[in-house]
Design an enzyme around this catalytic site. Sequence first.
Site, PDB file in Angstrom:
ATOM      1  N   GLY A 108       0.797  -1.226   0.000  1.00  0.00           N
ATOM      2  CA  GLY A 108       0.000   0.000   0.000  1.00  0.00           C
ATOM      3  C   GLY A 108       0.826   1.271   0.000  1.00  0.00           C
ATOM      4  CG  HIS A 109      -1.312   4.893   0.833  1.00  0.00           C
ATOM      5  ND1 HIS A 109      -2.376   4.038   0.943  1.00  0.00           N
ATOM      6  CD2 HIS A 109      -1.376   5.708   1.893  1.00  0.00           C
ATOM      7  CE1 HIS A 109      -3.060   4.339   2.029  1.00  0.00           C
ATOM      8  NE2 HIS A 109      -2.477   5.355   2.623  1.00  0.00           N
ATOM      9  CG  ASN A 110       2.050   7.228   2.409  1.00  0.00           C
ATOM     10  OD1 ASN A 110       2.455   7.692   1.346  1.00  0.00           O
ATOM     11  ND2 ASN A 110       0.987   7.682   3.011  1.00  0.00           N
ATOM     12  CB  SER A 128       0.732   4.279   6.862  1.00  0.00           C
ATOM     13  OG  SER A 128       0.253   5.305   6.007  1.00  0.00           O
TER      14      SER A 128
END
Length: 190
Positions: A108-110, A128
Site C-alpha cells: 500500500g501507499h507510504n 503506512s
Amino acid sequence: PDASVGPGASIEAGVSVGAGCVIHGGARLYSGTRIGARVVVQANTVLGAVGQSYERDDDGEFLLMPHFAGIRIGDDARIGANSTIVRGTLQDTEIGAASVLGNHVNVGHNVIIGQRSHIGAGSIVCGSSRLGDDCWLSPGVIIKSVALGNNVMVGTGAVVTKAVADDKFVTGFPAREAVKINDYNLRKGR
C-alpha cells in the site's frame, strides 16, 4: 544502460530504471517510479498505481486522497509477478535494497520496507506500514498499518495488528509472539 524491457511492458514518462534491470513483459510502471540497479520486475506487475486512500465526505461519498509522491525501489530488489506497489500520498513508498517480494503481493501507499526483507507470495502490506531490515513474511500474511522492527519473522497466514519489536517471531490471527524452533531447542538443551 543494459536494462531489459520485455514485450508489452509500459513505462511512463518520469520513470527511472537503473542499470542492469530486467522488466518482464506486461509490467506497468507509472510516472514517479524510481528503480535502482539490477532490479527484476516480473510479468504483469504494476508499480506506482494509485491506491485505496479513500475518506468519506459528509454525505458518505468516497473521496480519493491525492497521491503526490511516487515509489522508490532499492538496488538488487526482486518483485514477483502480478504484484502491485502503490505510490505514496505525501511521501514515497519504499522497497529497500536486496528485498524480495513474491508473486501476488500488494504493498500500500507510504509503506517502507527495509533492506533484505522477504515478503511471501499473496501477502498484503497495508498503507503506512513500516518493516525494518531483514524481515521475513511467510506467504499470505497481512500487515495492518503497523511497524515491524528489524529481523522480524511472521508465520504463514498471520494477521499483524500491533507493532512488533526487533528479533521477534509472530504468528496467528491476530498475530502473537511465538517461540522460534531454535529458541525452544536452546531451552531444552538440544
